[in-house]
Design a protein around this motif. Sequence first.
Motif, PDB file in Angstrom:
ATOM      1  N   LEU A   1       0.823  -1.208   0.000  1.00 32.70           N
ATOM      2  CA  LEU A   1       0.000   0.000   0.000  1.00 32.70           C
ATOM      3  C   LEU A   1       0.856   1.256   0.000  1.00 32.70           C
ATOM      4  O   LEU A   1       0.506   2.255  -0.625  1.00 32.70           O
ATOM      5  CB  LEU A   1      -0.926  -0.021   1.221  1.00 32.70           C
ATOM      6  CG  LEU A   1      -2.130   0.922   1.196  1.00 32.70           C
ATOM      7  CD1 LEU A   1      -2.968   0.723  -0.048  1.00 32.70           C
ATOM      8  CD2 LEU A   1      -2.976   0.741   2.446  1.00 32.70           C
ATOM      9  N   TRP A   2       2.005   1.225   0.691  1.00 32.41           N
ATOM     10  CA  TRP A   2       2.876   2.402   0.681  1.00 32.41           C
ATOM     11  C   TRP A   2       3.395   2.679  -0.724  1.00 32.41           C
ATOM     12  O   TRP A   2       3.517   3.830  -1.142  1.00 32.41           O
ATOM     13  CB  TRP A   2       4.064   2.205   1.629  1.00 32.41           C
ATOM     14  CG  TRP A   2       5.122   3.242   1.413  1.00 32.41           C
ATOM     15  CD1 TRP A   2       5.011   4.583   1.640  1.00 32.41           C
ATOM     16  CD2 TRP A   2       6.441   3.045   0.872  1.00 32.41           C
ATOM     17  NE1 TRP A   2       6.183   5.225   1.296  1.00 32.41           N
ATOM     18  CE2 TRP A   2       7.071   4.307   0.815  1.00 32.41           C
ATOM     19  CE3 TRP A   2       7.135   1.918   0.441  1.00 32.41           C
ATOM     20  CZ2 TRP A   2       8.368   4.463   0.352  1.00 32.41           C
ATOM     21  CZ3 TRP A   2       8.427   2.089  -0.011  1.00 32.41           C
ATOM     22  CH2 TRP A   2       9.025   3.340  -0.054  1.00 32.41           C
TER      23      TRP A   2
ATOM     24  N   LYS B   1       0.709   4.583  -2.469  1.00 23.90           N
ATOM     25  CA  LYS B   1       0.180   5.782  -1.805  1.00 23.90           C
ATOM     26  C   LYS B   1       1.239   6.851  -1.608  1.00 23.90           C
ATOM     27  O   LYS B   1       1.004   8.023  -1.873  1.00 23.90           O
ATOM     28  CB  LYS B   1      -0.415   5.404  -0.442  1.00 23.90           C
ATOM     29  CG  LYS B   1      -1.646   4.522  -0.524  1.00 23.90           C
ATOM     30  CD  LYS B   1      -2.810   5.238  -1.169  1.00 23.90           C
ATOM     31  CE  LYS B   1      -4.062   4.379  -1.137  1.00 23.90           C
ATOM     32  NZ  LYS B   1      -5.202   5.033  -1.810  1.00 23.90           N
TER      33      LYS B   1
ATOM     34  N   TRP C   1       1.155   3.152   6.452  1.00 22.58           N
ATOM     35  CA  TRP C   1       0.444   2.472   5.371  1.00 22.58           C
ATOM     36  C   TRP C   1       0.582   0.962   5.483  1.00 22.58           C
ATOM     37  O   TRP C   1      -0.333   0.214   5.089  1.00 22.58           O
ATOM     38  CB  TRP C   1       0.944   2.970   4.019  1.00 22.58           C
ATOM     39  CG  TRP C   1       0.460   4.349   3.695  1.00 22.58           C
ATOM     40  CD1 TRP C   1       1.215   5.480   3.558  1.00 22.58           C
ATOM     41  CD2 TRP C   1      -0.897   4.748   3.491  1.00 22.58           C
ATOM     42  NE1 TRP C   1       0.408   6.558   3.285  1.00 22.58           N
ATOM     43  CE2 TRP C   1      -0.892   6.143   3.234  1.00 22.58           C
ATOM     44  CE3 TRP C   1      -2.120   4.076   3.509  1.00 22.58           C
ATOM     45  CZ2 TRP C   1      -2.062   6.859   2.987  1.00 22.58           C
ATOM     46  CZ3 TRP C   1      -3.285   4.786   3.267  1.00 22.58           C
ATOM     47  CH2 TRP C   1      -3.245   6.159   3.011  1.00 22.58           C
TER      48      TRP C   1
ATOM     49  N   TYR D   1      -2.740  -1.513   5.727  1.00 23.14           N
ATOM     50  CA  TYR D   1      -2.909  -2.705   4.887  1.00 23.14           C
ATOM     51  C   TYR D   1      -3.218  -3.938   5.739  1.00 23.14           C
ATOM     52  O   TYR D   1      -4.132  -4.715   5.420  1.00 23.14           O
ATOM     53  CB  TYR D   1      -1.656  -2.953   4.052  1.00 23.14           C
ATOM     54  CG  TYR D   1      -1.686  -4.282   3.328  1.00 23.14           C
ATOM     55  CD1 TYR D   1      -2.446  -4.444   2.166  1.00 23.14           C
ATOM     56  CD2 TYR D   1      -0.999  -5.390   3.827  1.00 23.14           C
ATOM     57  CE1 TYR D   1      -2.499  -5.666   1.514  1.00 23.14           C
ATOM     58  CE2 TYR D   1      -1.054  -6.611   3.181  1.00 23.14           C
ATOM     59  CZ  TYR D   1      -1.804  -6.746   2.027  1.00 23.14           C
ATOM     60  OH  TYR D   1      -1.876  -7.953   1.399  1.00 23.14           O
TER      61      TYR D   1
ATOM     62  N   TRP E   1      -6.928  -5.734   5.237  1.00 29.26           N
ATOM     63  CA  TRP E   1      -6.653  -6.664   4.155  1.00 29.26           C
ATOM     64  C   TRP E   1      -7.892  -7.363   3.613  1.00 29.26           C
ATOM     65  O   TRP E   1      -8.808  -7.733   4.355  1.00 29.26           O
ATOM     66  CB  TRP E   1      -5.660  -7.736   4.599  1.00 29.26           C
ATOM     67  CG  TRP E   1      -5.463  -8.761   3.517  1.00 29.26           C
ATOM     68  CD1 TRP E   1      -4.604  -8.668   2.469  1.00 29.26           C
ATOM     69  CD2 TRP E   1      -6.182  -9.983   3.336  1.00 29.26           C
ATOM     70  NE1 TRP E   1      -4.730  -9.773   1.651  1.00 29.26           N
ATOM     71  CE2 TRP E   1      -5.700 -10.594   2.155  1.00 29.26           C
ATOM     72  CE3 TRP E   1      -7.191 -10.608   4.054  1.00 29.26           C
ATOM     73  CZ2 TRP E   1      -6.182 -11.807   1.695  1.00 29.26           C
ATOM     74  CZ3 TRP E   1      -7.685 -11.819   3.583  1.00 29.26           C
ATOM     75  CH2 TRP E   1      -7.176 -12.406   2.413  1.00 29.26           C
TER      76      TRP E   1
ATOM     77  N   LEU F   1      -8.549  -5.836  -1.952  1.00 31.89           N
ATOM     78  CA  LEU F   1      -7.514  -4.817  -1.740  1.00 31.89           C
ATOM     79  C   LEU F   1      -6.218  -5.229  -2.417  1.00 31.89           C
ATOM     80  O   LEU F   1      -5.533  -4.398  -3.023  1.00 31.89           O
ATOM     81  CB  LEU F   1      -7.290  -4.605  -0.240  1.00 31.89           C
ATOM     82  CG  LEU F   1      -6.227  -3.571   0.141  1.00 31.89           C
ATOM     83  CD1 LEU F   1      -6.574  -2.200  -0.438  1.00 31.89           C
ATOM     84  CD2 LEU F   1      -6.073  -3.485   1.660  1.00 31.89           C
TER      85      LEU F   1
ATOM     86  N   ILE G   1      -4.342  -3.034  -5.274  1.00 29.13           N
ATOM     87  CA  ILE G   1      -2.955  -2.583  -5.142  1.00 29.13           C
ATOM     88  C   ILE G   1      -2.125  -3.024  -6.340  1.00 29.13           C
ATOM     89  O   ILE G   1      -1.296  -2.267  -6.857  1.00 29.13           O
ATOM     90  CB  ILE G   1      -2.350  -3.100  -3.826  1.00 29.13           C
ATOM     91  CG1 ILE G   1      -3.012  -2.407  -2.635  1.00 29.13           C
ATOM     92  CG2 ILE G   1      -0.838  -2.875  -3.793  1.00 29.13           C
ATOM     93  CD1 ILE G   1      -2.591  -2.967  -1.292  1.00 29.13           C
TER      94      ILE G   1
END
Length: 485
Positions: A437-438, A441, A454, A458, A462, A466, A470
């Motif tokens: 996620l990082w 994002k 992040w 996540y 989760w 998702l 991602i």
Amino acid sequence: MTDLKKSDTVANSWQTDDIRATNLSVRWQHYLLGLQSLVLVGLDVTMLYASWTISDAIGTPVEGAHVANSMIPILAVSIGTLATGGFYGTDDKLNRFSKLFKSLTIAQVVVLIAAFFYQPGLWVSRSVFLMAWVLNFVLISSARFGFDLLTIQVRKRNPIFQHQVVLLGHQQDIGNVKKLIERSRQFKVDSIIDLGVWDLHTELEQVIQYICSRQVSEVFVCSQDSIDNQIMLLWSLKAAGIHLRMIPSETQLPQRSAETKMIEEIPTSRFKSLPIFGVNFLMKRLFDIVAATLISLILSPILIATAIAVKKTSSGPIFYRQYRVGLKGNRFQVWKFRTMVENASELQKDLEAQNEVKGGVLFKIKEDPRITKIGKFLRKYSIDELPQLINVLQGQMSLVGPRPLPVRDYERSLADMKHFSRDRFLRYEVLPGITGLWQVKGRSSVDSDEIFYWDMVYILQWSLALDLKILLQTIKVVIAKEGSY
């Protein structure tokens, strides 16, 4: 964007003519949400019709029986079941795949029972029924996922669809929420109300008056713990038809959706346990194996070409293997295409002073002198990470998860326990990932606090949906060359 100042208010207390009144911004939202629900109904009807028609065409035929003769009851039952499940409401995510699967399964069972009593012994074959069951889920979930992404992109690119909001809280919390809003581009900050200047206990009426004058649709409370009269704030905003949204601060990570349960007359919120365990873990693992295998086959020409390029352009091995820390703190060797000079590890000691990561726990330099020419290209498009598909197939990594930290970074975090929050070690309770996620994002960020934030979001949020989201966003981020891994 404006700040609320004392001079912006008037002495008269604000009053509303009717407690059921709504402002223009909220009415506009209601119209859009109503239109969205109609579009979703039309989309679902189309997908249901297509799935049953396809199944009837390719399945085993039954003499004298045709799905077309029963299409209206089938559609009515299926849409009714989805509506009962909340799939046309305003607060539900469109891609809740597990609940969607359950709702469509219930619809199939109801259709089967109704068909048995209405036309016993004369309907569709089992193959048609089972194919329709699978296609219903595949087509509807795919259409809804695409519609969800399209809706988000439309709101991002057209300010007219971005809801005007007011941010209320302390400056630091407001700053964090503003970053979140700027990334999402789904809301537009109209003004902010600093609780360091305003006292809601004594000046609530002036604040409400100002908010109503801005004709906004929502108020984002960024410092929830600092508001001791939340009921009055909620009621006053509801009376004006303005929605209230509580935003967790940086230290209050978002929780998974809570279930509201009543104990006598008191509503309570029950949070479910973390999701990446048991059956969910096995589903994620199966998804990783299938997807990693397919990706490896599809990208095999690129992998071979990259290996040749690395070998021809600089001395040293094709692959770089580095010990990293994974699940439960276990160490393993991660596979990467070599992008640095052969003695890069020894040179890092001389570069520690140039580390750009806040706090120094992680090590990252945007213009690292150890990177080779071909390495810069590989890193720009994250091609150097592709050999980690081997780690995924070996069960040491997942396609999506927190990035595995080098041993150096992990040991520094252990040595700095006083300043290193213990909850960050929850990232070692899940398999590390190739992307996360990082990466989609805040990929260019060098702030370790944001990176770990992040990661925790996540872990707590989760789902397979998702993970898929991602992976799709990673492709977009890599093509756009936003930051580097």
